[in-house]
Design an enzyme around this catalytic site. Structure first.
Site, PDB file in Angstrom:
ATOM      1  N   ASP A  11      -5.994   4.264   2.760  1.00 50.09           N
ATOM      2  CA  ASP A  11      -6.662   4.291   4.075  1.00 50.09           C
ATOM      3  C   ASP A  11      -5.982   5.337   4.960  1.00 50.09           C
ATOM      4  O   ASP A  11      -5.418   5.015   5.995  1.00 50.09           O
ATOM      5  CB  ASP A  11      -6.622   2.891   4.739  1.00 50.09           C
ATOM      6  CG  ASP A  11      -5.207   2.362   4.956  1.00 50.09           C
ATOM      7  OD1 ASP A  11      -4.256   2.898   4.345  1.00 50.09           O
ATOM      8  OD2 ASP A  11      -5.039   1.421   5.760  1.00 50.09           O
ATOM      9  N   ASP A  16      -0.052   7.388   4.120  1.00 48.71           N
ATOM     10  CA  ASP A  16      -0.911   7.551   2.930  1.00 48.71           C
ATOM     11  C   ASP A  16      -1.008   9.035   2.579  1.00 48.71           C
ATOM     12  O   ASP A  16      -0.977   9.415   1.408  1.00 48.71           O
ATOM     13  CB  ASP A  16      -2.338   7.047   3.202  1.00 48.71           C
ATOM     14  CG  ASP A  16      -2.410   5.599   3.633  1.00 48.71           C
ATOM     15  OD1 ASP A  16      -2.739   4.741   2.823  1.00 48.71           O
ATOM     16  OD2 ASP A  16      -2.117   5.342   4.819  1.00 48.71           O
ATOM     17  N   ASN A  41      -6.408   1.142   8.248  1.00 46.23           N
ATOM     18  CA  ASN A  41      -5.874   1.703   9.500  1.00 46.23           C
ATOM     19  C   ASN A  41      -6.988   1.937  10.515  1.00 46.23           C
ATOM     20  O   ASN A  41      -6.835   1.676  11.693  1.00 46.23           O
ATOM     21  CB  ASN A  41      -5.147   3.014   9.225  1.00 46.23           C
ATOM     22  CG  ASN A  41      -3.869   2.786   8.441  1.00 46.23           C
ATOM     23  OD1 ASN A  41      -3.229   1.737   8.587  1.00 46.23           O
ATOM     24  ND2 ASN A  41      -3.501   3.736   7.609  1.00 46.23           N
ATOM     25  N   THR A 125      -2.439   1.668  -1.185  1.00 45.39           N
ATOM     26  CA  THR A 125      -1.571   1.813  -0.007  1.00 45.39           C
ATOM     27  C   THR A 125      -2.311   1.399   1.269  1.00 45.39           C
ATOM     28  O   THR A 125      -1.958   1.829   2.363  1.00 45.39           O
ATOM     29  CB  THR A 125      -1.047   3.270   0.110  1.00 45.39           C
ATOM     30  OG1 THR A 125      -2.164   4.157   0.130  1.00 45.39           O
ATOM     31  CG2 THR A 125      -0.122   3.623  -1.024  1.00 45.39           C
ATOM     32  N   PHE A 165       0.903  -5.405   7.789  1.00 47.65           N
ATOM     33  CA  PHE A 165      -0.501  -5.039   8.056  1.00 47.65           C
ATOM     34  C   PHE A 165      -1.405  -5.097   6.819  1.00 47.65           C
ATOM     35  O   PHE A 165      -2.452  -5.750   6.836  1.00 47.65           O
ATOM     36  CB  PHE A 165      -0.551  -3.634   8.696  1.00 47.65           C
ATOM     37  CG  PHE A 165      -1.938  -3.148   8.977  1.00 47.65           C
ATOM     38  CD1 PHE A 165      -2.660  -3.624  10.066  1.00 47.65           C
ATOM     39  CD2 PHE A 165      -2.547  -2.211   8.153  1.00 47.65           C
ATOM     40  CE1 PHE A 165      -3.956  -3.176  10.326  1.00 47.65           C
ATOM     41  CE2 PHE A 165      -3.842  -1.753   8.401  1.00 47.65           C
ATOM     42  CZ  PHE A 165      -4.547  -2.245   9.498  1.00 47.65           C
ATOM     43  N   ASN A 166      -1.060  -4.383   5.753  1.00 50.69           N
ATOM     44  CA  ASN A 166      -1.973  -4.285   4.603  1.00 50.69           C
ATOM     45  C   ASN A 166      -2.313  -5.661   4.021  1.00 50.69           C
ATOM     46  O   ASN A 166      -3.449  -5.907   3.602  1.00 50.69           O
ATOM     47  CB  ASN A 166      -1.370  -3.424   3.483  1.00 50.69           C
ATOM     48  CG  ASN A 166      -1.349  -1.949   3.834  1.00 50.69           C
ATOM     49  OD1 ASN A 166      -2.036  -1.519   4.732  1.00 50.69           O
ATOM     50  ND2 ASN A 166      -0.534  -1.188   3.111  1.00 50.69           N
ATOM     51  N   HIS A 239       6.149   4.410   4.764  1.00 51.41           N
ATOM     52  CA  HIS A 239       5.886   3.288   3.849  1.00 51.41           C
ATOM     53  C   HIS A 239       5.248   3.689   2.519  1.00 51.41           C
ATOM     54  O   HIS A 239       5.795   3.467   1.446  1.00 51.41           O
ATOM     55  CB  HIS A 239       4.917   2.294   4.503  1.00 51.41           C
ATOM     56  CG  HIS A 239       5.261   1.854   5.866  1.00 51.41           C
ATOM     57  ND1 HIS A 239       6.175   0.862   6.124  1.00 51.41           N
ATOM     58  CD2 HIS A 239       4.778   2.242   7.092  1.00 51.41           C
ATOM     59  CE1 HIS A 239       6.251   0.654   7.428  1.00 51.41           C
ATOM     60  NE2 HIS A 239       5.415   1.476   8.034  1.00 51.41           N
ATOM     61  N   ASP A 240       4.014   4.236   2.640  1.00 47.15           N
ATOM     62  CA  ASP A 240       3.182   4.407   1.447  1.00 47.15           C
ATOM     63  C   ASP A 240       3.771   5.393   0.447  1.00 47.15           C
ATOM     64  O   ASP A 240       3.486   5.325  -0.758  1.00 47.15           O
ATOM     65  CB  ASP A 240       1.775   4.871   1.852  1.00 47.15           C
ATOM     66  CG  ASP A 240       1.056   3.830   2.692  1.00 47.15           C
ATOM     67  OD1 ASP A 240       1.450   2.653   2.637  1.00 47.15           O
ATOM     68  OD2 ASP A 240       0.100   4.195   3.399  1.00 47.15           O
TER      69      ASP A 240
HETATM   70  C1  BDR Z   1       1.067  -0.039   6.176  1.00 42.42           C
HETATM   71  O1  BDR Z   1       0.069  -0.163   7.179  1.00 42.42           O
HETATM   72  C2  BDR Z   1      -0.445   1.099   7.520  1.00 42.42           C
HETATM   73  O2  BDR Z   1      -0.374   1.264   8.896  1.00 42.42           O
HETATM   74  C3  BDR Z   1       0.369   2.128   6.779  1.00 42.42           C
HETATM   75  O3  BDR Z   1      -0.450   3.204   6.313  1.00 42.42           O
HETATM   76  C4  BDR Z   1       0.970   1.364   5.629  1.00 42.42           C
HETATM   77  O4  BDR Z   1       0.133   1.370   4.505  1.00 42.42           O
HETATM   78  C5  BDR Z   1       2.413  -0.391   6.781  1.00 42.42           C
HETATM   79  O5  BDR Z   1       2.419  -1.701   7.248  1.00 42.42           O
HETATM   80 CA    CA Z   2      -1.774   2.866   4.330  1.00 44.55          CA
END
Ligand code: BDR
Ligand code: CA
Length: 313
Positions: A11, A16, A41, A125, A165-166, A239-240
């Site tokens: 996303d 990403d 996102n 991701t 979040f994910n 993160h990703d």
């Molecule tokens: C995840 O949430 C999104 O905002 C980022 O792209 C990442 O995949 C981090 O919590």
């Molecule tokens: Ca992401």
């Protein structure tokens, strides 16, 4: 060396985008069968446009398939406060000439995995909606999935105190994935917060003659400011990028095979990943959980990857 076949399900998204840059680089050991997008996102259509823009910038000739417009059960949630209204605010990339494919991402995943001679690795991701829908629609594909290497979860949250979040956005989908029996490698907040692109890292990566490094700098500047404003953290955790870095150099990471269960009922804990680090549950391990990363080597390798783009010129 034979390359490992992957589908990047994403996303994009600042981090990403960085994950895709790593996967598509000269240094990569990955064969990208396609990119699939999901609502996360921001709305899925915007994530798709961003994926197309990234492909054009990288001259990455792979199909982009748009997927789920929202979670399996509950309404969508988006993170414009972190990624801006386009989902990838900061850099100004031209509108892409490249267009998305007709086929839905879920069907592309199913077809690609089913028809592949070698096993396919899925690299989500974003929220796990596309992956869960593919596993539900075509459970037979499980045998031909090498591994699902995902960013999500952790032992603390960033969307709620308990949930990342994910996973929070589509915990029902996450539950399907974690209970699927497919080998999982998980990069949660515990490890992703060890790779924060603070000002010093941003300076180190900056290279004005390298178009891709400039793109990364612009991404990190916006992302870092958002993390500072929203969380008070000096710099954005990329993160990703941990997922594709792991696929290139697994030895950078310290992994532990543990059980991870997904909370879908809790009043305060919806979307939590219950990571059984001390083996208290007696449940079978289902996930390789990333505990830490060699930060120095991680940034060295990322710098090396960016240089390869300059050599491409
Ligand atoms: C995840 O949430 C999104 O905002 C980022 O792209 C990442 O995949 C981090 O919590
Ligand atoms: Ca992401």
């Amino acid at each position: 060396m034979e390359k490992r076949k992957v589908i990047l399900d994403c996303d994009p998204g600042h981090d990403d985008a960085i994950s895709i840059i790593i996967a598509a680089s000269e240094r990569s050991t990955l064969d990208i069968a396609g990119i699939t997008t999901v609502a996360g996102n921001v709305e899925v259509g915007k994530n798709t446009v961003n994926a197309l823009k990234i492909c054009e910038l990288l001259k990455l000739d792979v199909p982009v398939h748009q997927g789920a417009a929202g979670p399996m059960v509950k309404p969508s949630e988006i993170a414009t406060e972190i990624h801006g209204s386009t989902g990838m605010d900061g850099p100004e990339l031209p509108e892409p000439d490249k267009t998305k494919e007709e086929q839905h991402a879920v069907d592309f995943i199913i077809k690609t995995v089913r028809s592949s001679k070698e096993k396919v690795t899925l690299v989500p991701t974003g929220p796990l909606t596309n992956i869960a829908l593919a596993l539900i629609k075509a459970p037979d594909i499980k045998d031909n999935i090498e591994e699902i290497v995902l960013m999500g979860g952790g032992t603390f949250g960033n969307w709620t105190p308990a949930a990342e979040f994910n996973i929070y956005v589509d915990a029902e989908a996450a539950k399907v994935v974690y209970e699927s029996g497919v080998p999982l490698a998980m990069f949660g907040l515990d490890v992703t917060h060890q790779v924060i692109a603070d000002k010093e890292i941003q300076k180190r990566l900056s290279s004005p003659d390298n178009e891709i490094a400039v793109f990364v700098s612009e991404l990190l500047e916006f992302f870092g400011r958002a993390y500072k404003d929203h969380f008070g953290i000096e710099g954005g955790p990329i993160h990703d990028a941990c997922t594709t870095m792991y696929l290139l150099e697994p030895d950078l990471f310290d992994m532990k095979h543990v059980n991870v269960s997904i909370e879908t009922k809790g009043e305060f804990t919806y979307g939590m990943t219950a990571v059984d680090l001390l083996e208290t549950t007696g449940l079978e391990p289902n996930t390789m959980f990333a505990r830490s990363v060699d930060q120095e080597k991680f940034w060295d390798l990322f710098e090396e990857i960016l240089v390869t783009y300059n050599e491409d010129e």
